[in-house]
Write a protein that holds these residues in place. Structure first.
Motif, PDB file in Angstrom:
ATOM      1  N   GLU A 115       0.836  -1.208   0.000  1.00 34.62           N
ATOM      2  CA  GLU A 115       0.000   0.000   0.000  1.00 34.62           C
ATOM      3  C   GLU A 115       0.866   1.250   0.000  1.00 34.62           C
ATOM      4  O   GLU A 115       0.570   2.231  -0.686  1.00 34.62           O
ATOM      5  CB  GLU A 115      -0.939   0.013   1.221  1.00 34.62           C
ATOM      6  N   ALA A 116       1.944   1.223   0.802  1.00 34.24           N
ATOM      7  CA  ALA A 116       2.836   2.391   0.882  1.00 34.24           C
ATOM      8  C   ALA A 116       3.531   2.614  -0.464  1.00 34.24           C
ATOM      9  O   ALA A 116       3.700   3.758  -0.899  1.00 34.24           O
ATOM     10  CB  ALA A 116       3.855   2.190   1.993  1.00 34.24           C
ATOM     11  N   ILE A 117       3.920   1.546  -1.127  1.00 41.11           N
ATOM     12  CA  ILE A 117       4.559   1.673  -2.448  1.00 41.11           C
ATOM     13  C   ILE A 117       3.566   2.265  -3.452  1.00 41.11           C
ATOM     14  O   ILE A 117       3.880   3.208  -4.177  1.00 41.11           O
ATOM     15  CB  ILE A 117       5.092   0.304  -2.942  1.00 41.11           C
ATOM     16  N   PHE A 118       2.336   1.723  -3.466  1.00 40.26           N
ATOM     17  CA  PHE A 118       1.341   2.221  -4.422  1.00 40.26           C
ATOM     18  C   PHE A 118       1.036   3.699  -4.160  1.00 40.26           C
ATOM     19  O   PHE A 118       0.939   4.495  -5.093  1.00 40.26           O
ATOM     20  CB  PHE A 118       0.041   1.401  -4.336  1.00 40.26           C
ATOM     21  N   ALA A 119       0.886   4.070  -2.872  1.00 44.60           N
ATOM     22  CA  ALA A 119       0.521   5.459  -2.547  1.00 44.60           C
ATOM     23  C   ALA A 119       1.642   6.423  -2.924  1.00 44.60           C
ATOM     24  O   ALA A 119       1.403   7.443  -3.573  1.00 44.60           O
ATOM     25  CB  ALA A 119       0.193   5.584  -1.061  1.00 44.60           C
ATOM     26  N   THR A 120       2.886   6.094  -2.545  1.00 45.97           N
ATOM     27  CA  THR A 120       3.985   7.036  -2.795  1.00 45.97           C
ATOM     28  C   THR A 120       4.377   7.037  -4.274  1.00 45.97           C
ATOM     29  O   THR A 120       5.007   7.973  -4.744  1.00 45.97           O
ATOM     30  CB  THR A 120       5.225   6.692  -1.934  1.00 45.97           C
ATOM     31  N   THR A 121       3.998   6.004  -5.007  1.00 42.40           N
ATOM     32  CA  THR A 121       4.270   5.964  -6.441  1.00 42.40           C
ATOM     33  C   THR A 121       3.088   6.553  -7.220  1.00 42.40           C
ATOM     34  O   THR A 121       3.001   6.407  -8.427  1.00 42.40           O
ATOM     35  CB  THR A 121       4.613   4.522  -6.887  1.00 42.40           C
ATOM     36  N   ARG A 122       2.191   7.233  -6.518  1.00 44.78           N
ATOM     37  CA  ARG A 122       1.075   7.989  -7.114  1.00 44.78           C
ATOM     38  C   ARG A 122       0.155   7.127  -7.956  1.00 44.78           C
ATOM     39  O   ARG A 122      -0.340   7.549  -8.996  1.00 44.78           O
ATOM     40  CB  ARG A 122       1.604   9.167  -7.940  1.00 44.78           C
ATOM     41  N   LEU A 123      -0.108   5.894  -7.473  1.00 41.55           N
ATOM     42  CA  LEU A 123      -1.023   5.033  -8.218  1.00 41.55           C
ATOM     43  C   LEU A 123      -2.451   5.155  -7.713  1.00 41.55           C
ATOM     44  O   LEU A 123      -3.375   4.678  -8.357  1.00 41.55           O
ATOM     45  CB  LEU A 123      -0.578   3.566  -8.113  1.00 41.55           C
ATOM     46  N   SER A 127       6.793  15.946   1.589  1.00 40.96           N
ATOM     47  CA  SER A 127       6.797  14.869   0.593  1.00 40.96           C
ATOM     48  C   SER A 127       5.913  13.718   1.079  1.00 40.96           C
ATOM     49  O   SER A 127       5.908  13.397   2.266  1.00 40.96           O
ATOM     50  CB  SER A 127       8.241  14.388   0.379  1.00 40.96           C
ATOM     51  N   PRO A 128       5.135  13.092   0.169  1.00 37.84           N
ATOM     52  CA  PRO A 128       4.247  12.003   0.599  1.00 37.84           C
ATOM     53  C   PRO A 128       4.994  10.881   1.315  1.00 37.84           C
ATOM     54  O   PRO A 128       4.424  10.183   2.150  1.00 37.84           O
ATOM     55  CB  PRO A 128       3.640  11.477  -0.705  1.00 37.84           C
ATOM     56  N   ILE A 129       6.267  10.728   1.000  1.00 32.39           N
ATOM     57  CA  ILE A 129       7.027   9.648   1.635  1.00 32.39           C
ATOM     58  C   ILE A 129       7.341  10.015   3.079  1.00 32.39           C
ATOM     59  O   ILE A 129       7.201   9.197   3.984  1.00 32.39           O
ATOM     60  CB  ILE A 129       8.292   9.345   0.817  1.00 32.39           C
TER      61      ILE A 129
END
Ligand code: ZN
Ligand code: ZN
Length: 420
Positions: A179-187, A332-334
């Motif tokens: 979920e964190a990867i998808f969110a920070t990768t703007r998916l 930053s979202p991250i």
């Protein structure tokens, strides 16, 4: 499941497919007829397969994936003869360089166990890293000179997920990390490709502002940090995508939140304290504090992994000097996710950072056309290593120092002091 901005709910396989699509079309900008060389761990097989499909559908002539296995890497430390640690697979790295020279694009899937080698002999780890750095150098040069289109994306893997979420069970940790990867990768938007284009344009604007300012140096102040860093002559700030030497527009890191440039290798002075732990090739280095004089580290301490840090900066003369300066706002979202990812691709996009070692030639005006001597004369650094470490936080203030010596507020409390 992910609640998308549109209210649409997506399954993890759907998001995985969107990540692969964005990696191929936005990250790589893969061209019809182009070859692709991908590296991935066996734990990233699902994403590697999605990327392979999207690459062929985009017209890739051939996709070659080099899979690695972390268990096999550990067996080397248990059973291999000592002399072997000075050896790397030269033939493999020469082959990668040959592929890039003949027009192949490069995609790396990140997701390694951040602590894989933590219990191994630092001396052997250092020798093995050094051997790989030597062997990989010709291929890495093509990447740092941006001669080809390349990108890095991440896959959640069991060991990485457990390192990031040690108090959860494996399934929960894995799905939190995805979920964190998808969110920070703007998916998590209706149209990730447009979201990426808009984000890219904003980073370009910020870089253009800095390029107009042409600061001579930056001055950092924060807890444990009072540090002045000169910028290379003819330095250029970059952010988001770039047009590679082969003419293809690519976004080399997904996620990316930084604008970055080349510091002057002889103009760093003062004390800098890291604000996040650094996972370097499977070992953890925490509580880094170093002192610079004339661009060179003259004192280096770490509360954990001191020996690894010392070996790292002893790699060569350039390893004690800086090759990258990058600015990232704390919003930053991250950073806002509050997660320490123990992975540079993410953590470097959560905080302003600097990198020990090799500069990016593309961070100097016409840098890809300059000889190593010309790059060096402008202050660009040369080293076998390039290791980013995080120095930004909500408590960091940065001033831009003009050529006339005036200080202008650039960041306050970790945020941009000027909007663009
Ligand atoms: Zn960076
Ligand atoms: Zn870097």
């Amino acid at each position: 499941m992910t609640e998308a901005a549109t209210g649409e709910v997506r399954t993890q396989p759907e998001n995985l497919d969107r990540l692969a699509e964005a990696a191929v079309h936005v990250g790589l900008g893969l061209q019809p007829g182009q070859e692709l060389v991908m590296t991935a761990s066996l734990d990233s097989l699902a994403l590697a397969r999605r990327i392979t499909e999207h690459a062929y559908r985009a017209g890739a002539s051939l996709v070659t994936t080099l899979f690695s296995d972390e268990d096999a890497a550990l067996m080397r430390y248990r059973y291999a003869p000592d002399a072997g640690f000075d050896h790397a697979a030269h033939w493999l790295y020469e082959g990668m360089a040959a592929a890039f020279r003949s027009g192949a694009a490069r995609l790396a899937i990140a997701g390694a166990n951040p602590a894989l080698l933590s219990n191994e002999d630092p001396e052997k780890v250092g020798r093995a890293n050094r051997a790989v750095s030597h062997a990989y150098r010709p291929a890495l040069e093509l990447i740092t000179r941006h001669e080809i289109n390349w990108t890095i994306v991440a896959s959640a893997t069991p060991a990485w997920a457990m390192a990031v979420f040690p108090n959860d069970n494996l399934d929960v940790a894995l799905s939190k990390l995805w979920e964190a990867i998808f969110a920070t990768t703007r998916l998590n938007t209706a149209d990730p490709v447009s979201a990426w284009r808009a984000h890219d344009a904003q980073l370009q604007k910020r870089a253009a502002y800095m390029n107009e300012k042409r600061y001579f140096a930056l001055h950092y102040r924060g807890p444990g940090t009072d540090f002045r860093l000169g910028l290379a002559e003819d330095h250029q700030w970059l952010g988001g995508g770039t047009t590679a030497g082969n003419g293809v527009y690519c976004i080399p890191n997904m996620p990316t939140e930084e604008i970055f440039s080349a510091p002057h290798k002889e103009r760093a002075d003062g004390i800098v304290t890291a604000t996040k732990p650094l996972s370097h090739q499977g070992t953890m280095i925490e509580g880094i504090q170093v002192r610079f004089e004339g661009g060179r580290i003259v004192e280096a301490r770490a509360t954990r992994g001191q020996e690894v840090l010392e070996r790292l900066i002893d790699t060569d003369d350039g390893a004690r000097r800086l090759g990258e300066v990058a600015l990232v706002p704390h919003s930053s979202p991250i950073a806002q996710s509050g997660i320490v990812f123990l992975n540079t691709l993410f953590d470097e996009n959560a905080a302003s950072h600097i990198a020990l070692g090799q500069s990016y030639a593309s961070c100097l005006r016409n840098g890809d056309k300059l000889s190593p001597e010309e790059l060096s004369a402008r202050g660009a650094n040369d080293s076998l290593i390039h290791v980013d470490w995080m120095i930004g936080s909500a408590e960091l203030d940065i001033d831009g120092i003009t050529p006339a010596g005036a200080a202008e507020p650039l960041m306050r409390g970790g945020e941009w002091a000027v909007s663009v």
